[in-house]
Design an enzyme around this catalytic site. Structure first.
Site, PDB file in Angstrom:
ATOM      1  CG  PHE A  97      18.295 -11.660   3.515  1.00 33.00           C
ATOM      2  CD1 PHE A  97      19.603 -11.660   3.955  1.00 33.00           C
ATOM      3  CD2 PHE A  97      17.714 -12.875   3.138  1.00 33.00           C
ATOM      4  CE1 PHE A  97      20.337 -12.836   4.018  1.00 33.00           C
ATOM      5  CE2 PHE A  97      18.430 -14.045   3.188  1.00 33.00           C
ATOM      6  CZ  PHE A  97      19.751 -14.031   3.636  1.00 33.00           C
ATOM      7  CG  ASP A  98      13.555 -12.555   0.977  1.00 39.09           C
ATOM      8  OD1 ASP A  98      13.946 -12.053   2.046  1.00 39.09           O
ATOM      9  OD2 ASP A  98      12.737 -13.472   0.914  1.00 39.09           O
TER      10      ASP A  98
END
Length: 440
Positions: A201-202
């Site tokens: 996600f990051d």
């Protein structure tokens, strides 16, 4: 997946609390032992050192132990602590739910182990509060960072970030540090495009932000590895590789609306530089040089490997042809920032023309050397080829840049930057939040 639409109830005294400027999310899964000390330490730090109203949101993503009960007890005990429960696992899923539901103008998250020194929190979010930057990340890879961790995790971290640079051409230094922040208006534009719900996600969020022309602020951090970390390194690495492949395909095919996102959130262009300095030339030279070094090394390996079977001239032709195609593709993507299939055929034809000139230079140098001595020493032969390749590389850069450099239209070059208030909305004082003074 189901998630509560509102934070879980807290004590009534908090109703009159001023709106939070910063919302720090702590995503947790089965962390009943560490959650209490973490939240109390973070709450004490923010109370003593953070000059704006804040909130701490514990995002429990489907814990099966007593984590949710501990979180609810903390919310009843400590002001500014709320709890959000999700019925499905995934750190990215927890962050998306908590950030999307928050009314704070600046959103952050940190890992529950608090490996990062909290002294870096205010420097992390200050550029976002002031409007100077759009996202901020802690980096363990800056020269001024101080990091304590084992050799295996160090190698994995640096290897992953090098892989991102080589595949997705990222410019940020540390995608995995669990210490990040984002402006809420930027998150509203980016989160619908982020597909990953886990550890990638990051990275996906940062890559999209960079491609949309947003400013990513980096803060060197002091970081101590948590020896009790439960991250499955192999499973996470495989998921990251799949994420890189998926995101890379999306970028190459142009399926992401990055142009619209850049127009909505990106910064206004700066005044045009002097006509004597082409736009992007210093960065292009550095990247072209890096690609050139890699191409030259590959060329030498291929030449040495095939010389015995093909002879010097045919080995030179084979090595040059293979590396020329790869060199054009790499420079097209990394040096000149061109993605997708548009004009790819034309660019490769122009690259082959540059290849022909390079072939003439290197073949001519070989012929001249063999005219002087019938059997030159191998070291001398390689030295002559390297010198000829350097000359061919300089010529190649000039030709490729002329072919691939897309000049901006004169009207765009003359356009003045838009007014800062219109181009870059400040922390949302006009959306139910008090104006925030510059903390940068």
């Amino acid at each position: 997946m189901t998630a509560s639409t509102e934070p879980r109830p807290t004590v009534d005294a908090r109703v009159a609390a001023p709106p939070a400027v910063l919302d720090v999310v702590i995503p947790v899964y089965n962390e009943e032992a560490d959650l209490g000390p973490c939240v109390r330490r973070l709450h004490a730090h923010l109370t003593a050192h953070f000059p704006y109203p804040f909130r701490i949101t514990v995002a429990d993503n489907a814990s099966t132990d007593g984590t949710l009960a501990v979180a609810d007890a903390l919310a009843a005990e400590l002001p500014q602590v709320t709890v959000r429960h999700l019925d499905a696992k995934g750190r990215g899923r927890a962050l998306r739910a908590a950030w999307s539901a928050s009314d704070a103008p600046v959103l952050a998250y940190m890992d529950v182990d608090l490996s990062t020194d909290l002294a870096a929190l205010l420097p992390l979010v200050a550029p976002l509060i002031s409007g100077h930057s759009d996202l901020a990340i802690g980096t363990r890879l800056a020269r001024t960072s101080r990091v304590v961790r084992g050799a295996k995790r160090e190698v994995i971290s640096r290897g992953y970030n090098l892989l991102l640079r080589g595949t997705l051409a990222v410019s940020f230094s540390d995608a995995q540090c669990g210490f990040k922040a984002i402006r809420a208006d930027v998150a509203a534009g980016l989160l619908p495009l982020v597909r990953d719900t886990g550890w990638f996600f990051d990275t996906e969020l940062l890559v999209l932000a960079q491609r949309a022309g947003l400013r990513i602020h980096e803060v060197p951090v002091d970081w101590v590895d948590d020896p009790d970390s439960r991250v499955d390194i192999v499973a996470t690495a495989l998921a990251d590789l799949r994420g890189i492949g998926r995101l890379g395909r999306a970028l190459l095919t142009g399926s992401l609306p990055l142009a619209e996102l850049r127009a909505q959130l990106g910064r206004a262009p700066l005044a045009a530089p002097s006509a004597r300095v082409p736009v992007g030339l210093p960065r292009q030279l550095v990247r072209f040089a890096a690609v050139g070094v890699a191409s030259t090394l590959a060329y030498l390996v291929l030449f040495v490997a095939t010389r015995g079977a093909l002879g010097p001239q045919w080995a030179n032709l084979t090595a040059l042809l293979v590396t020329a195609v790869a060199n054009t593709a790499a420079n097209r993507r990394l040096t000149f920032g061109i993605s997708g299939g548009r004009h790819a055929g034309r660019h490769h034809v122009q690259g082959l023309l540059a290849f022909g000139l390079g072939l003439a230079l290197t073949s001519g140098s070989l012929a001249a050397l063999h005219a002087v001595t019938a059997v030159p020493p191998r070291a001398v032969e390689l030295t002559v080829l390297v010198a000829a390749n350097l000359a061919a590389t300089a010529l190649r850069f000039v030709l490729l840049r002329a072919a691939m450099h897309h000049r901006r239209p004169p009207s765009a070059q003359r356009a003045a930057p838009a007014a800062p208030a219109a181009a870059r909305p400040q922390a949302r004082g006009d959306a139910g939040h008090p104006p925030v003074r510059d903390a940068a």
